[in-house]
Design an enzyme around this catalytic site. Structure first.
Site, PDB file in Angstrom:
ATOM      1  CB  CYS A  70      16.168 -78.659  -7.110  1.00 27.97           C
ATOM      2  SG  CYS A  70      17.627 -78.069  -7.876  1.00 27.97           S
TER       3      CYS A  70
ATOM      4  CD  GLU B  61      23.073 -77.786 -15.360  1.00 28.01           C
ATOM      5  OE1 GLU B  61      22.572 -77.449 -14.322  1.00 28.01           O
ATOM      6  OE2 GLU B  61      22.665 -77.296 -16.417  1.00 28.01           O
TER       7      GLU B  61
ATOM      8  CD  GLU C  94      21.407 -80.267 -13.737  1.00 22.51           C
ATOM      9  OE1 GLU C  94      20.783 -81.073 -12.271  1.00 22.51           O
ATOM     10  OE2 GLU C  94      22.322 -81.078 -13.907  1.00 22.51           O
TER      11      GLU C  94
HETATM   12  P1  NAD Z   1       9.228 -74.092 -14.319  1.00 29.47           P
HETATM   13  O1  NAD Z   1       9.824 -75.426 -14.597  1.00 29.47           O
HETATM   14  O2  NAD Z   1       8.595 -73.408 -14.156  1.00 29.47           O
HETATM   15  O3  NAD Z   1       9.855 -73.007 -14.547  1.00 29.47           O
HETATM   16  C1  NAD Z   1      11.574 -73.262 -15.119  1.00 29.47           C
HETATM   17  C2  NAD Z   1      12.362 -72.013 -16.631  1.00 29.47           C
HETATM   18  O4  NAD Z   1      11.277 -72.756 -17.704  1.00 29.47           O
HETATM   19  C3  NAD Z   1      11.165 -70.492 -16.225  1.00 29.47           C
HETATM   20  O5  NAD Z   1      12.068 -70.196 -17.234  1.00 29.47           O
HETATM   21  C4  NAD Z   1      10.276 -71.329 -16.872  1.00 29.47           C
HETATM   22  O6  NAD Z   1       9.941 -69.214 -17.498  1.00 29.47           O
HETATM   23  C5  NAD Z   1      10.926 -71.835 -18.278  1.00 29.47           C
HETATM   24  N1  NAD Z   1       9.296 -72.827 -18.321  1.00 29.47           N
HETATM   25  C6  NAD Z   1       8.159 -72.560 -18.222  1.00 29.47           C
HETATM   26  N2  NAD Z   1       7.230 -73.778 -19.214  1.00 29.47           N
HETATM   27  C7  NAD Z   1       7.451 -73.447 -20.040  1.00 29.47           C
HETATM   28  C8  NAD Z   1       8.091 -73.797 -21.912  1.00 29.47           C
HETATM   29  N3  NAD Z   1       6.692 -75.048 -21.629  1.00 29.47           N
HETATM   30  N4  NAD Z   1       8.871 -73.843 -22.668  1.00 29.47           N
HETATM   31  C9  NAD Z   1      10.152 -73.343 -22.064  1.00 29.47           C
HETATM   32  N5  NAD Z   1       9.866 -72.762 -20.542  1.00 29.47           N
HETATM   33  C10 NAD Z   1       8.916 -73.146 -20.321  1.00 29.47           C
HETATM   34  O7  NAD Z   1      10.085 -74.255 -12.820  1.00 29.47           O
HETATM   35  P2  NAD Z   1      10.270 -73.144 -11.489  1.00 29.47           P
HETATM   36  O8  NAD Z   1       9.506 -73.370 -10.737  1.00 29.47           O
HETATM   37  O9  NAD Z   1      10.634 -72.228 -12.447  1.00 29.47           O
HETATM   38  O10 NAD Z   1      11.702 -73.958 -10.720  1.00 29.47           O
HETATM   39  C11 NAD Z   1      10.852 -74.922  -9.655  1.00 29.47           C
HETATM   40  C12 NAD Z   1      11.354 -76.433 -10.198  1.00 29.47           C
HETATM   41  O11 NAD Z   1      12.732 -76.027 -10.252  1.00 29.47           O
HETATM   42  C13 NAD Z   1      11.421 -76.959  -8.833  1.00 29.47           C
HETATM   43  O12 NAD Z   1      11.020 -78.143  -9.703  1.00 29.47           O
HETATM   44  C14 NAD Z   1      13.056 -77.115  -8.816  1.00 29.47           C
HETATM   45  O13 NAD Z   1      13.176 -78.512  -7.947  1.00 29.47           O
HETATM   46  C15 NAD Z   1      13.605 -77.737 -10.313  1.00 29.47           C
HETATM   47  N6  NAD Z   1      15.445 -76.723 -10.165  1.00 29.47           N
HETATM   48  C16 NAD Z   1      15.708 -78.136 -10.987  1.00 29.47           C
HETATM   49  C17 NAD Z   1      17.553 -77.779 -10.528  1.00 29.47           C
HETATM   50  C18 NAD Z   1      18.026 -79.002 -10.947  1.00 29.47           C
HETATM   51  O14 NAD Z   1      19.519 -78.340 -11.214  1.00 29.47           O
HETATM   52  N7  NAD Z   1      17.727 -80.293 -10.829  1.00 29.47           N
HETATM   53  C19 NAD Z   1      17.642 -76.932  -9.857  1.00 29.47           C
HETATM   54  C20 NAD Z   1      16.696 -75.513  -9.705  1.00 29.47           C
HETATM   55  C21 NAD Z   1      15.539 -76.195  -9.749  1.00 29.47           C
END
Ligand code: NAD
Length: 493
Positions: free
Chosen positions: A295, A470, A261
């Site tokens: 998102c 989901e 997602e």
């Molecule tokens: P992010 O990708 O930085 O982090 C999300 C999660 O991934 C966190 O738990 C982070 O610790 C983890 N993470 C980061 N790098 C990783 C790696 N290399 N391996 C494993 N885990 C890793 O995103 P964010 O800043 O926390 O959230 C914002 C983003 O999430 C936005 O782009 C938003 O659109 C997206 N989002 C999408 C949905 C959806 O359902 N499509 C829902 C909420 C947020």
């Protein structure tokens, strides 16, 4: 300059008490992670950084527990999930306070997240007893094909900070319903809600070893180690598209079933024939929920020429009335952003758009009279299509309005992005609503409304916004594998 509303010492003390209810075992810690209140910058708790060794130990423990869980009856899993739902609702006020303290959103929105997030647990309590499967006759005769849906196995769940409860329950509940064990890694910025929700799951009867919570400030080391472990069979991730691509590459090595997602860049389209008040209210909700840090937030707001001036004036009025401050303060409509990087990013986006010719109607500034991370509710009109506010995911309280003339033109502009999570259409014409919804390249469309998600619907994106769904029955399938048995009905060679 906007003045911030502060939370009373009594409310802060009450929420500190709730934080004290979260059991966190620091024994596994190789070091500690500070959890901050984004409205004040103050450290409110510490959680262990479990490190790679702790994560692999969690895989071992969960894998072992998963074997017996997969053998439980679906009725048992349903009953446990239902008890978990009841406990989440019984503790709704405390969970909402936790969400607000670690993530910042206003308490009323945190309460709404508890309702939304708990609903996934209730939904999958109801779905657990319907795992699916069927019987078919072999077309050439002589056999029956029995299909069944079996649990995929140990699932690694990685969640973001913006909906600390809902993004976790949307994964954990279907995984448990399907018969899987989980290792869940919340964002290091907002781990408390996940720890507490899982604590309630155990109180409800989920075996303690079955859900392992891992907090770490080195997510890359975590995913590299854990996704290569052959006992892991599934990864489900919610977060940015960039990280999603990295995880898909890792998942490929171990051929993991993957749900992604990812990021969005939602178009919201208001036609001349829309009910204006409904369009303004829907746009406000789609833009400002969670301070724009969603998102599916309305990212590119397209308004048809005939109604644009009135729409912008009404939305500007509504946005300029938003009260900003600590999420626990009564009456607050906009809390802090998650961190200073987010504030700097809003400032950059707004300045770039204004320099390129956009009109600032309200807001536009960071609010600096505290050590929290605040940015004003902002509306930009006449945003040029080339600037970042029109091309990238804003993820903050900045509404960026562009104008359009015709239906064909706006559909083409709306689809001119690599992302395809949500879209919104406001019109009173049924024909137009469905024509445009069908032509939008997005996984979900809000028609005349700004908050389309719920547990009964299959949430997910097209294009680079993701893989899999989901919620709903489809969300359960993400944690299942289809197997078939070929049952001979005649003697065969
Ligand atoms: P992010 O990708 O930085 O982090 C999300 C999660 O991934 C966190 O738990 C982070 O610790 C983890 N993470 C980061 N790098 C990783 C790696 N290399 N391996 C494993 N885990 C890793 O995103 P964010 O800043 O926390 O959230 C914002 C983003 O999430 C936005 O782009 C938003 O659109 C997206 N989002 C999408 C949905 C959806 O359902 N499509 C829902 C909420 C947020």
């Amino acid at each position: 300059m906007t003045a911030l509303l502060n939370a009373s010492p009594e409310l802060i003390a009450a929420s500190d008490k709730v934080i004290g209810r979260v059991h966190i075992d620091h024994k596994m810690a190789s070091r500690l992670i500070d959890v901050q209140d984004p409205a004040t910058g103050l450290v409110i708790a510490q959680v262990p950084d479990t490190g790679v060794e702790g994560a692999l130990e969690a895989v071992t423990v969960a894998h072992r527990a998963g074997r017996s869980w997969a053998g439980t009856t679906t009725r048992h899993r349903a009953d446990v999930l239902r008890r978990w739902f009841d406990l989440l609702i019984d503790n709704a006020d405390d969970i909402a306070m936790l969400i607000t303290r670690e993530m910042g959103k206003p308490l009323v929105e945190a309460r709404a997240e508890v309702t939304y997030g708990s609903d996934f647990v209730r939904w999958y309590a109801e779905e657990a007893v319907r795992p699916g499967g069927n019987v078919r006759d072999l077309p050439t005769g002589g056999a029956r094909l029995l299909t069944r849906r079996a649990p995929v196995g140990l699932s690694v769940l990685i969640t973001p900070w913006n909906f600390p409860l809902a993004m976790a329950t949307r994964k954990i509940a279907p995984a448990l319903a399907a018969g899987c064990a989980v290792v869940v890694k919340p964002a290091a910025l907002t781990p408390l809600t996940t720890y507490f929700a899982v604590q309630l799951a155990v109180e409800a009867g989920v075996p303690a070893d079955l859900i392992q919570v891992i907090s770490t400030e080195d997510p890359s080391a975590f995913s590299t180690a854990v996704l290569q472990d052959p006992r892991v069979r599934k990864v489900s991730f919610t977060g940015s598209t960039g990280v999603g691509k990295v995880l898909l590459k890792l998942a490929a090595e171990n051929v993991l079933k993957s749900s992604m997602e990812l990021g969005g860049n939602a178009p919201l389209i208001v036609f001349d024939d829309a009910n204006l008040q409904r369009a303004v209210d829907g746009t406000f909700a789609a833009k400002m929920r969670n301070g724009g840090q969603s998102c599916i937030a309305a990212n590119r707001i397209f308004v048809q020429d005939g109604v644009a001036d009135e729409f912008v004036a009404t939305l500007t009025e509504k946005m300029s009335r938003v009260s900003t401050g600590h999420g626990l303060a009564p009456g607050v409509g906009l809390g802090p952003l998650i961190d200073d990087r987010a504030v700097a990013s809003m400032k950059r986006l707004v300045q770039e758009a204004i320099a390129a010719g956009a009109d600032l109607r309200t807001g536009g500034e960071a609010i600096r009279d505290s050590s929290g991370h605040f940015f004003e509710a902002t509306l930009l009109d006449h945003v040029p299509a080339s600037v970042q506010a029109a091309t990238t995911e804003i993820f903050g309280p900045v509404a960026a309005v562009q104008r359009f003339k015709s239906e064909d033109e706006v559909v083409e502009r709306a689809n001119d992005t690599a992302f395809g999570l949500a879209g919104y259409v406001f019109t009173e014409s049924l024909d137009r609503a469905f024509n445009v919804a069908d032509r939008l390249e997005t996984g979900l469309v809000g028609i005349n409304q700004g908050i389309p998600s719920n547990a009964a619907a299959p949430f997910g994106g097209l294009k680079q916004s993701g893989l899999g769904r989901e919620g709903s029955g489809e969300g359960l399938e993400e944690y299942q594998e289809i197997r078939f048995y070929n049952l001979a009905t005649h003697a065969t060679a």
